[in-house]
Structure formats: C-alpha cells, structure tokens
Write a protein that holds these residues in place. Structure first.
Motif, PDB file in Angstrom:
ATOM      1  N   ALA A 111      -5.435   3.686   7.535  1.00 29.80           N
ATOM      2  CA  ALA A 111      -5.578   4.302   8.872  1.00 29.80           C
ATOM      3  C   ALA A 111      -4.802   3.488   9.910  1.00 29.80           C
ATOM      4  CB  ALA A 111      -7.047   4.395   9.249  1.00 29.80           C
ATOM      5  N   SER A 112      -4.859   2.152   9.799  1.00 30.82           N
ATOM      6  CA  SER A 112      -4.130   1.297  10.747  1.00 30.82           C
ATOM      7  C   SER A 112      -2.639   1.564  10.627  1.00 30.82           C
ATOM      8  CB  SER A 112      -4.396  -0.180  10.450  1.00 30.82           C
ATOM      9  OG  SER A 112      -5.766  -0.425  10.441  1.00 30.82           O
ATOM     10  N   PHE A 113      -2.160   1.660   9.384  1.00 29.28           N
ATOM     11  CA  PHE A 113      -0.735   1.932   9.166  1.00 29.28           C
ATOM     12  C   PHE A 113      -0.329   3.250   9.799  1.00 29.28           C
ATOM     13  CE2 PHE A 113      -0.009  -1.102   5.540  1.00 29.28           C
ATOM     14  CZ  PHE A 113       1.012  -1.754   6.202  1.00 29.28           C
ATOM     15  N   ILE A 114      -1.137   4.274   9.536  1.00 32.77           N
ATOM     16  CA  ILE A 114      -0.782   5.603  10.046  1.00 32.77           C
ATOM     17  C   ILE A 114      -0.652   5.544  11.565  1.00 32.77           C
ATOM     18  CG2 ILE A 114      -1.548   8.004  10.270  1.00 32.77           C
ATOM     19  CD1 ILE A 114      -3.045   7.572   7.552  1.00 32.77           C
ATOM     20  N   LEU A 115      -1.644   4.951  12.229  1.00 42.37           N
ATOM     21  CA  LEU A 115      -1.641   4.935  13.700  1.00 42.37           C
ATOM     22  C   LEU A 115      -0.469   4.093  14.234  1.00 42.37           C
ATOM     23  CD1 LEU A 115      -5.491   4.679  14.236  1.00 42.37           C
ATOM     24  CD2 LEU A 115      -4.024   6.685  14.484  1.00 42.37           C
ATOM     25  N   THR A 123       7.484  11.831  14.111  1.00 43.12           N
ATOM     26  CA  THR A 123       6.281  12.392  13.486  1.00 43.12           C
ATOM     27  C   THR A 123       6.539  12.880  12.055  1.00 43.12           C
ATOM     28  OG1 THR A 123       5.620  13.109  15.664  1.00 43.12           O
ATOM     29  CG2 THR A 123       4.460  14.122  13.833  1.00 43.12           C
ATOM     30  N   GLY A 124       7.661  13.579  11.854  1.00 40.93           N
ATOM     31  CA  GLY A 124       7.935  14.153  10.534  1.00 40.93           C
ATOM     32  C   GLY A 124       8.114  13.114   9.446  1.00 40.93           C
ATOM     33  N   ARG A 125       8.454  11.881   9.845  1.00 38.36           N
ATOM     34  CA  ARG A 125       8.725  10.850   8.823  1.00 38.36           C
ATOM     35  C   ARG A 125       7.507   9.969   8.537  1.00 38.36           C
ATOM     36  NH1 ARG A 125      14.776   9.158  10.413  1.00 38.36           N
ATOM     37  NH2 ARG A 125      15.677  11.190  10.000  1.00 38.36           N
ATOM     38  N   VAL A 126       6.479  10.075   9.394  1.00 35.06           N
ATOM     39  CA  VAL A 126       5.312   9.186   9.244  1.00 35.06           C
ATOM     40  C   VAL A 126       4.668   9.311   7.856  1.00 35.06           C
ATOM     41  CG1 VAL A 126       2.997   8.664  10.141  1.00 35.06           C
ATOM     42  CG2 VAL A 126       4.882   9.087  11.725  1.00 35.06           C
ATOM     43  N   PRO A 127       4.390  10.544   7.350  1.00 40.42           N
ATOM     44  CA  PRO A 127       3.706  10.627   6.042  1.00 40.42           C
ATOM     45  C   PRO A 127       4.503   9.960   4.916  1.00 40.42           C
ATOM     46  CG  PRO A 127       3.661  12.748   7.156  1.00 40.42           C
ATOM     47  CD  PRO A 127       4.585  11.881   7.955  1.00 40.42           C
ATOM     48  N   ILE A 129       6.712   7.515   5.146  1.00 45.65           N
ATOM     49  CA  ILE A 129       6.705   6.050   5.321  1.00 45.65           C
ATOM     50  C   ILE A 129       5.351   5.480   4.895  1.00 45.65           C
ATOM     51  CG2 ILE A 129       6.866   4.178   7.024  1.00 45.65           C
ATOM     52  CD1 ILE A 129       8.797   5.996   8.628  1.00 45.65           C
ATOM     53  N   VAL A 130       4.271   6.157   5.315  1.00 45.05           N
ATOM     54  CA  VAL A 130       2.923   5.674   4.962  1.00 45.05           C
ATOM     55  C   VAL A 130       2.737   5.731   3.440  1.00 45.05           C
ATOM     56  CG1 VAL A 130       0.453   6.190   5.136  1.00 45.05           C
ATOM     57  CG2 VAL A 130       1.887   6.227   7.189  1.00 45.05           C
ATOM     58  N   ALA A 131       3.165   6.850   2.814  1.00 43.84           N
ATOM     59  CA  ALA A 131       3.051   6.958   1.349  1.00 43.84           C
ATOM     60  C   ALA A 131       3.832   5.824   0.674  1.00 43.84           C
ATOM     61  CB  ALA A 131       3.574   8.315   0.886  1.00 43.84           C
ATOM     62  N   ALA A 132       5.039   5.564   1.174  1.00 42.74           N
ATOM     63  CA  ALA A 132       5.868   4.486   0.588  1.00 42.74           C
ATOM     64  C   ALA A 132       5.167   3.137   0.725  1.00 42.74           C
ATOM     65  CB  ALA A 132       7.228   4.455   1.266  1.00 42.74           C
ATOM     66  N   LEU A 133       4.554   2.900   1.884  1.00 45.16           N
ATOM     67  CA  LEU A 133       3.880   1.613   2.109  1.00 45.16           C
ATOM     68  C   LEU A 133       2.664   1.436   1.194  1.00 45.16           C
ATOM     69  CD1 LEU A 133       4.162   1.319   5.988  1.00 45.16           C
ATOM     70  CD2 LEU A 133       5.141  -0.244   4.310  1.00 45.16           C
ATOM     71  N   MET A 134       2.022   2.552   0.830  1.00 40.73           N
ATOM     72  CA  MET A 134       0.879   2.462  -0.081  1.00 40.73           C
ATOM     73  C   MET A 134       1.344   2.232  -1.526  1.00 40.73           C
ATOM     74  SD  MET A 134      -1.860   2.640   1.628  1.00 40.73           S
ATOM     75  CE  MET A 134      -0.984   1.746   2.887  1.00 40.73           C
ATOM     76  N   VAL A 135       2.493   2.808  -1.853  1.00 43.51           N
ATOM     77  CA  VAL A 135       3.021   2.723  -3.220  1.00 43.51           C
ATOM     78  C   VAL A 135       3.632   1.345  -3.492  1.00 43.51           C
ATOM     79  CG1 VAL A 135       4.924   3.610  -4.645  1.00 43.51           C
ATOM     80  CG2 VAL A 135       3.426   5.208  -3.449  1.00 43.51           C
ATOM     81  N   LEU A 136       4.324   0.830  -2.485  1.00 45.33           N
ATOM     82  CA  LEU A 136       5.091  -0.412  -2.635  1.00 45.33           C
ATOM     83  C   LEU A 136       4.298  -1.581  -3.260  1.00 45.33           C
ATOM     84  CD1 LEU A 136       7.535  -1.732   0.051  1.00 45.33           C
ATOM     85  CD2 LEU A 136       6.042  -3.290  -1.132  1.00 45.33           C
ATOM     86  N   PRO A 137       3.117  -1.947  -2.719  1.00 43.97           N
ATOM     87  CA  PRO A 137       2.414  -3.109  -3.292  1.00 43.97           C
ATOM     88  C   PRO A 137       1.969  -2.893  -4.736  1.00 43.97           C
ATOM     89  CG  PRO A 137       1.424  -2.445  -1.200  1.00 43.97           C
ATOM     90  CD  PRO A 137       2.374  -1.371  -1.573  1.00 43.97           C
ATOM     91  N   VAL A 138       1.619  -1.637  -5.075  1.00 43.51           N
ATOM     92  CA  VAL A 138       1.165  -1.355  -6.445  1.00 43.51           C
ATOM     93  C   VAL A 138       2.329  -1.560  -7.420  1.00 43.51           C
ATOM     94  CG1 VAL A 138       0.255   0.430  -7.979  1.00 43.51           C
ATOM     95  CG2 VAL A 138      -0.529   0.315  -5.621  1.00 43.51           C
ATOM     96  N   VAL A 139       3.489  -0.995  -7.067  1.00 45.60           N
ATOM     97  CA  VAL A 139       4.659  -1.116  -7.944  1.00 45.60           C
ATOM     98  C   VAL A 139       5.111  -2.574  -7.999  1.00 45.60           C
ATOM     99  CG1 VAL A 139       7.066  -0.416  -8.261  1.00 45.60           C
ATOM    100  CG2 VAL A 139       5.363   1.266  -7.556  1.00 45.60           C
ATOM    101  N   ALA A 199      -1.945  10.931   6.535  1.00 46.28           N
ATOM    102  CA  ALA A 199      -1.001  10.710   7.634  1.00 46.28           C
ATOM    103  C   ALA A 199      -0.644  12.031   8.311  1.00 46.28           C
ATOM    104  CB  ALA A 199       0.259  10.023   7.108  1.00 46.28           C
ATOM    105  N   GLU A 200      -0.484  13.079   7.511  1.00 46.48           N
ATOM    106  CA  GLU A 200      -0.183  14.402   8.086  1.00 46.48           C
ATOM    107  C   GLU A 200      -1.330  14.892   8.968  1.00 46.48           C
ATOM    108  OE1 GLU A 200       2.844  16.404   4.784  1.00 46.48           O
ATOM    109  OE2 GLU A 200       0.726  16.990   4.781  1.00 46.48           O
ATOM    110  N   VAL A 201      -2.564  14.616   8.517  1.00 42.02           N
ATOM    111  CA  VAL A 201      -3.737  15.040   9.310  1.00 42.02           C
ATOM    112  C   VAL A 201      -3.719  14.339  10.666  1.00 42.02           C
ATOM    113  CG1 VAL A 201      -6.264  14.928   9.445  1.00 42.02           C
ATOM    114  CG2 VAL A 201      -5.170  15.600   7.304  1.00 42.02           C
ATOM    115  N   LEU A 202      -3.342  13.073  10.669  1.00 42.23           N
ATOM    116  CA  LEU A 202      -3.397  12.309  11.929  1.00 42.23           C
ATOM    117  C   LEU A 202      -2.175  12.504  12.815  1.00 42.23           C
ATOM    118  CD1 LEU A 202      -5.059   8.942  10.855  1.00 42.23           C
ATOM    119  CD2 LEU A 202      -6.032  10.792  12.178  1.00 42.23           C
ATOM    120  N   CYS A 203      -1.001  12.760  12.206  1.00 43.34           N
ATOM    121  CA  CYS A 203       0.188  12.889  13.075  1.00 43.34           C
ATOM    122  C   CYS A 203       0.609  14.346  13.283  1.00 43.34           C
ATOM    123  CB  CYS A 203       1.346  12.046  12.555  1.00 43.34           C
ATOM    124  SG  CYS A 203       2.120  12.689  11.082  1.00 43.34           S
ATOM    125  N   VAL A 204      -0.007  15.260  12.533  1.00 40.78           N
ATOM    126  CA  VAL A 204       0.171  16.712  12.702  1.00 40.78           C
ATOM    127  C   VAL A 204       1.655  17.115  12.837  1.00 40.78           C
ATOM    128  CG1 VAL A 204      -0.846  18.755  13.796  1.00 40.78           C
ATOM    129  CG2 VAL A 204      -1.986  16.571  14.021  1.00 40.78           C
TER     130      VAL A 204
END
Lengths: 258, 192
Positions: A111-115, A123-127, A129-139, A199-204
């Motif tokens: 949530a902090s990242f999204i905001l 706005t269109g790129r936020v989801p 970027i957020v998805a990439a940031l969640m994936v990055l540490p796992v990979v 992210a889409e829900v929050l940045c619409v």
C-alpha cells in the motif's frame, strides 16, 4: 477413462465450492432473512453479470489492458531481479549497494508503494511499476540462492576442462539456477496480480479491472465486484499455465535428466 | 617429470610436507597407497586446482585431471559431455572417445540412465577428450570390472600421453609401467 480424471479433479472441487457458495446464499436469504445482493450475490447472478459484461467490447479491452500492465510488471521485475541477483552474487560492491535496497523493497508494505508511486509516476504506469517492485525481491532472492548453491564441484570441473566463462554460465550456472528461477516466477505471478490490481484500485487508471472493482464498490454493485474478481482469477490462471508451459520447455533438459 | 619440496594443506591438515617425487615422462605410472594418504591432493596440485609451494616443478603444459568423483552434468547427454570439452571442429570425435571407454551407442543417454561404472567411464572419456600433456587419473576404474579396465588402460597407453594414476585395484599394478608406493599423510615415498 484416464483422460477424464484430470478434468474431474478440476471440476469436482469447483462444483463443491460453488455448492458451498450457493448454500451460504440460501442460508442467509431463507434462514437468516438477510438480503444478500449487496453482501454475497448468488453464483448464478455473478455468472449472468459476467456473461453480460463479456458481451461488451469494453470488457475485453479492459481485461487486456490490465493483463498487459501485469505482464509488463512481471517481465520488468523478473528481468531486473535476475540482473541484480547476478550482480550481487558476482561483485562485492554490488552486494553492498543493492542487497539492502532490495531487502527494503521486500519489507515495504504494498500500500505504501502504491501511494508513493502514484505521486511519482503517470497513473497508467503505476500498476506495472508496483507489480515489478513486488516481483523483484522474490526473483532476486531465489536466483541469488540458486547461484550461491551451484555445485562447486561442477564449477571446478568446468575450470579443469577449460570451459570459457560463457560456457560455464550456459552449461553449469543456468541449468543449476533454472529450478530456483521457475519457482520464483510461479510465486511472483500471484504477487504481480494481487499488487497490480490493488494498484489499479487505488490509482484508478482509465481502462483497468481495478478501476471496475473500485466503481463496483462505490456503487455497491457487488455482483460486478465478484464478476471482475473472477476475471482476475481466470486471467491469472491462464497466465500461470502459459508461464508453466514456457518454464517447462526451458527445464526440458533437467526433466530428461531426472 | 618431478616435483621437489612440494607443500600443500587440505582442510587445515598438511597433506604434502616438503614432498619430492620423480617419475617417467612416458607410459603409465601408478601412485599406489592407502586411502587418505594424500594422492588426490597431490594430483590436484599437479592439475593446478590447489595452491601449494614447491622448490621445483617440472611438468608438461596443460595437465588434465580425472576427478575422484564423476562430476557429470545431469542435464547433458554422454555425447554432449565429450563435445563440451572439444572445439567445434572436433565434435565428430565424440563417438570414438565413447568407443575408447566402451560406451558405444550410449551417446544419447543422460547420466541418470547410466550405471555407476558407465558414469565413471564417461567421466574418463571426457578427461581423455579434453587432452593435455599429462593425464592425471584419480581412481579411474572405481566400479569398472578388471578386464574392462585392462582393455581401456591398454587403449589409453596407445594415446602416448604420459599418465599418472592413483588406484587401489591390485590389477593396476600389473598393467602400469611404473609403480610408486606411497604412504601418509603427510604423503611420502616408501620402498616397494
């Protein structure tokens, strides 16, 4: 008979949970006397809504736009995570600089990242970027572990038999790391969907499943919320199957060996 | 060929302590000695895989080692193991190297499909194909029956590359051109 079994394995649990869902709606409606349309629409209502939505061209464009964002985020996260893992495992300076940063990303609430990203990016790129940031540490974590656990005896054999650096990477490192990479991709895919749609829900953004989820909440169209959630689940499932097939082909050599 | 005053440690233990040895620069020389006496460390030092100090080392260029473990790649076929150590223009030789170790027709198989003795022979074929001025073979015939080992060793002799090998099999003593009895650790020459 043998061909029917996998189908039955998939359909029977689905039928069971649909029955549970239907039973819960019936219980709330008929025993508790609660109107369920705003809190738990019946499976048939959701299906009708889904069919009605699917009849509109906008539905497919919306689903495709979200799929594109999640896929872009997934690809970006996988690429950057892999490159960072190679760097941090190869160079002390890279480990010193990047590892703490990746750990901070891993520990930061989505949530902090999204905001924050809403403030920094269109706005269109936020989801994505957020998805990439969640994936990055796992990979990064999995690929790093894979590199670190590559059999030192095989690496020494490569050295003794005069393998070039590239041959060592191609014949020893990549096949050794591939199972770790595949496992990371499976985990990352689920994370990318959850974080991307959140992210889409929050940045619409203009055309997005998350935006539809947001509006269905605002207008109390719970059957729409369920229908769009079903779309996310189906798309996630399809993407996972596609990814599984791709990784299965890549792991072909290992499968032959095993 | 000779080493003089070689000192090396393995796992904190001084396995070679001012060790000196000379051996013929032709044919097959057997290093004979009990397990753990330091033969493997000595061969690894000669292969340049382990650090050591020495007063003098006289060896041909590019010695190649067969490790005590097979160290095969589970995701590569038998034939690929050979081509992996050959330049592209010599890939056609793969089958003949497999033939040398009596693995004809096994080229398409992955290591998992091979028996212990076959894996050992594949590892040997890879080391032989890699080539070098000196073959260092660490227990090359573990799990290989005596008759087959004798036939393969005969073909290795025909390659005319000097061989330094270690092994426990008593049959090897009769097949080697020279036998150097050793004991240790630390490794030392004993009179045979």
């Amino acid at each position: 008979m043998r061909n029917r079994r996998p189908l039955a394995r998939g359909l029977l649990p689905l039928a069971f949970w649909l029955l549970v869902w239907h039973g819960a709606v019936w219980y709330l409606e008929n025993i508790q006397g609660i109107r369920t349309e705003f809190i738990l629409p019946a499976p048939l209502t959701v299906l009708t809504t889904l069919v009605s939505l699917a009849g509109e061209g906008e539905f497919w464009l919306t689903a495709l736009a979200t799929l594109g964002r999640i896929f872009a985020g997934l690809l970006g996260g996988v690429a950057v995570g892999t490159v960072l893992a190679v760097l941090t495992q190869s160079f002390a300076w890279a480990d010193w600089i990047f590892s703490p940063a990746v750990r901070v990303i891993r520990a930061t609430p989505v949530a902090s990242f999204i905001l924050l990203i809403i403030l920094w990016a269109p706005t269109g790129r936020v989801p994505a970027i957020v998805a990439a940031l969640m994936v990055l540490p796992v990979v990064w974590g999995n690929v790093s572990r894979g590199i670190a656990q590559t059999d030192p005896l095989l690496l020494e054999a490569g050295k003794a038999y005069r393998f070039s650096r590239w041959k060592t990477v191609r014949l020893i490192y990549i096949p050794s790391v591939l199972p770790y990479f595949a496992s990371a991709c499976h985990t990352a895919l689920g994370l990318a969907w959850k974080a991307g749609v959140a992210a889409e829900v929050l940045c619409v953004p203009k055309r997005a499943i998350g935006t539809q989820v947001y509006f269905s909440k605002i207008y109390l169209e719970t059957q729409d919320l369920f229908a769009w959630t079903l779309v996310v689940i189906v798309l996630s499932f399809l993407l996972e199957r596609g990814l599984g097939a791709l990784l299965g082909r890549l792991e072909g050599g290992n499968t032959h060996a095993g | 060929m000779r080493v003089e005053g070689m000192t090396a440690a393995y796992g904190g233990v001084k396995v070679l302590d001012n060790f000196s040895l000379s051996w013929p620069d032709k044919g097959i020389t057997l290093l004979s000695g009990p397990s753990g006496c330091g033969k493997t460390t000595f061969l690894r030092c000669l292969a340049g895989l382990q650090s050591y100090t020495a007063r003098a080392v006289e060896l041909p260029e590019r010695p190649v080692i067969l490790f005590q473990e097979d160290r095969l790649l589970p995701w590569r076929t038998a034939a690929q193991h050979i081509t992996d150590v050959l330049p592209r223009e010599r890939w056609g030789e793969a089958e003949s190297w497999l033939e040398l170790v009596e693995l004809s027709g096994e080229g398409a198989h992955y290591p998992k499909a091979l028996s212990g003795g076959m894996k050992r022979r594949l590892a040997l074929a890879r080391a032989l194909a890699c080539g070098g001025g000196l073959l260092l073979l660490d227990e090359p015939f573990t799990g290989v029956d005596g008759d087959r080992a004798a036939r393969i060793l005969g073909r290795i002799r025909d390659l005319e590359t000097p061989v330094l090998l270690s092994g426990h099999e008593s049959a090897l003593v009769a097949l080697a051109d020279a036998v150097l009895p050793l004991d240790g650790p630390p490794l030392r020459r004993v009179e045979g």
